[in-house]
Design a protein around this motif. Sequence first.
Motif, PDB file in Angstrom:
ATOM      1  N   GLY A 173      -5.289   1.152  -2.634  1.00 39.92           N
ATOM      2  CA  GLY A 173      -5.881  -0.058  -2.066  1.00 39.92           C
ATOM      3  C   GLY A 173      -6.243  -1.071  -3.141  1.00 39.92           C
ATOM      4  N   PHE A 174      -6.797  -0.579  -4.252  1.00 37.81           N
ATOM      5  CA  PHE A 174      -7.137  -1.464  -5.370  1.00 37.81           C
ATOM      6  C   PHE A 174      -5.903  -2.174  -5.904  1.00 37.81           C
ATOM      7  CE2 PHE A 174      -7.221  -1.971 -10.012  1.00 37.81           C
ATOM      8  CZ  PHE A 174      -8.249  -2.900 -10.139  1.00 37.81           C
ATOM      9  N   ASN A 175      -4.813  -1.416  -6.109  1.00 37.80           N
ATOM     10  CA  ASN A 175      -3.600  -2.014  -6.658  1.00 37.80           C
ATOM     11  C   ASN A 175      -2.924  -2.957  -5.666  1.00 37.80           C
ATOM     12  OD1 ASN A 175      -3.387  -1.112  -9.374  1.00 37.80           O
ATOM     13  ND2 ASN A 175      -2.876   0.939  -8.652  1.00 37.80           N
ATOM     14  N   THR A 176      -3.113  -2.714  -4.381  1.00 39.46           N
ATOM     15  CA  THR A 176      -2.596  -3.647  -3.373  1.00 39.46           C
ATOM     16  C   THR A 176      -3.314  -4.985  -3.479  1.00 39.46           C
ATOM     17  OG1 THR A 176      -2.027  -1.839  -1.866  1.00 39.46           O
ATOM     18  CG2 THR A 176      -2.265  -4.026  -0.910  1.00 39.46           C
ATOM     19  N   GLN A 214      -0.584   7.614  -5.499  1.00 39.31           N
ATOM     20  CA  GLN A 214      -1.970   7.270  -5.790  1.00 39.31           C
ATOM     21  C   GLN A 214      -2.857   7.572  -4.586  1.00 39.31           C
ATOM     22  OE1 GLN A 214      -1.840   3.155  -6.967  1.00 39.31           O
ATOM     23  NE2 GLN A 214      -0.869   3.598  -8.949  1.00 39.31           N
ATOM     24  N   ASN A 215      -4.114   7.942  -4.864  1.00 43.56           N
ATOM     25  CA  ASN A 215      -5.039   8.200  -3.762  1.00 43.56           C
ATOM     26  C   ASN A 215      -5.340   6.887  -3.032  1.00 43.56           C
ATOM     27  OD1 ASN A 215      -7.477   6.867  -4.881  1.00 43.56           O
ATOM     28  ND2 ASN A 215      -7.422   8.504  -6.408  1.00 43.56           N
ATOM     29  N   PRO A 216      -5.867   6.945  -1.807  1.00 38.17           N
ATOM     30  CA  PRO A 216      -6.065   5.727  -1.012  1.00 38.17           C
ATOM     31  C   PRO A 216      -6.897   4.650  -1.696  1.00 38.17           C
ATOM     32  CG  PRO A 216      -6.260   7.659   0.381  1.00 38.17           C
ATOM     33  CD  PRO A 216      -6.162   8.169  -1.028  1.00 38.17           C
ATOM     34  N   VAL A 217      -7.920   5.054  -2.449  1.00 42.04           N
ATOM     35  CA  VAL A 217      -8.770   4.061  -3.113  1.00 42.04           C
ATOM     36  C   VAL A 217      -7.985   3.312  -4.180  1.00 42.04           C
ATOM     37  CG1 VAL A 217     -10.810   3.727  -4.568  1.00 42.04           C
ATOM     38  CG2 VAL A 217     -10.891   5.335  -2.640  1.00 42.04           C
ATOM     39  N   LEU A 218      -7.281   4.054  -5.036  1.00 44.66           N
ATOM     40  CA  LEU A 218      -6.501   3.416  -6.099  1.00 44.66           C
ATOM     41  C   LEU A 218      -5.351   2.609  -5.519  1.00 44.66           C
ATOM     42  CD1 LEU A 218      -6.094   2.979  -9.091  1.00 44.66           C
ATOM     43  CD2 LEU A 218      -4.775   5.109  -9.189  1.00 44.66           C
ATOM     44  N   TYR A 242       0.836  -1.203   0.000  1.00 47.03           N
ATOM     45  CA  TYR A 242       0.000   0.000   0.000  1.00 47.03           C
ATOM     46  C   TYR A 242       0.873   1.257   0.000  1.00 47.03           C
ATOM     47  CZ  TYR A 242      -3.252   3.619   1.415  1.00 47.03           C
ATOM     48  OH  TYR A 242      -3.971   4.778   1.464  1.00 47.03           O
ATOM     49  N   ASN A 288       0.784   4.279  -2.663  1.00 51.10           N
ATOM     50  CA  ASN A 288       0.325   5.548  -2.117  1.00 51.10           C
ATOM     51  C   ASN A 288       1.451   6.595  -2.068  1.00 51.10           C
ATOM     52  OD1 ASN A 288      -0.325   6.995   0.976  1.00 51.10           O
ATOM     53  ND2 ASN A 288      -1.763   7.215  -0.720  1.00 51.10           N
TER      54      ASN A 288
END
Length: 257
Positions: free
Chosen positions: A236-239, A230-234, A221, A225
């Motif tokens: 988190g998605f990539n994680t 990247q913003n937290p949502v993106l 993450y 980040n």
Amino acid sequence: MTDYGLVSIITPNYNCARFISETIKSVQAQTYPNWEMIIVDDCSTDGSDKVVEPYMEEDQRIRFLRNEYNSGAAVSRNYALREAKGRWIAFLDSDDLWMPEKLEKQLRFMVENGYHFSYHNSFDIDENGAEKGRLVTGPKKVGPISIYNYDWIGCLAAIYDQEAVGLIQIEDIKKNNDYAMWMKVCKKVPCYLLDDTLAKYRIRQGSISRHSKTALIKWHYKLFNEAEHQNPVLAGFNTIRNLFFGVIKKIVYEKKY
């Protein structure tokens, strides 16, 4: 032998006096002789400098630099990259090993195919150098999108063409900093697989692969980040995406022997 130009080998070191002699010897054994090895010591306390010193005295291709204070692998790699004089940038950590024909074969593969970034297979060894029976490979091509799936590119296997890529500097993150580098390079040029096993990756106690899943998720993450902004949502998605493709890697690209 064809001279493809100077290769700058980036080697961060922290307390690897036990291993670095063997690492240097694997570089000196290369059939391709036009290289410089830039070792950046991160304030080691185990006498690493005393181990490296005799090699520097006998081989002018080896350079030994020091950080002013303990800073981590990202800062050490950035320092070495700023000092690199070669067209080609290769990476070898101070406990890993190359096969003698690694540089010659990989440079030929890149030049003959017009590639600017490549990697190859490797196999694992333990702290004492014994083979662990696992060979690691990856996709034939890794581009600016697929690099987000997973860190397919082993640090000890990567070479890129600095003339095409330019100077790369990465954010100061403590883990996954090589992955952060490949993301930057892949945004400029794709990476191609040389399907040959040309390096030995040493698995040691305390390596990132031995940490808990919770720690791995946290570091992944932070990679997206902080290093990729990247913003937290993106992030988190990539994680989550990384975790999924980590399973795919074990099934498809890790081979037991």
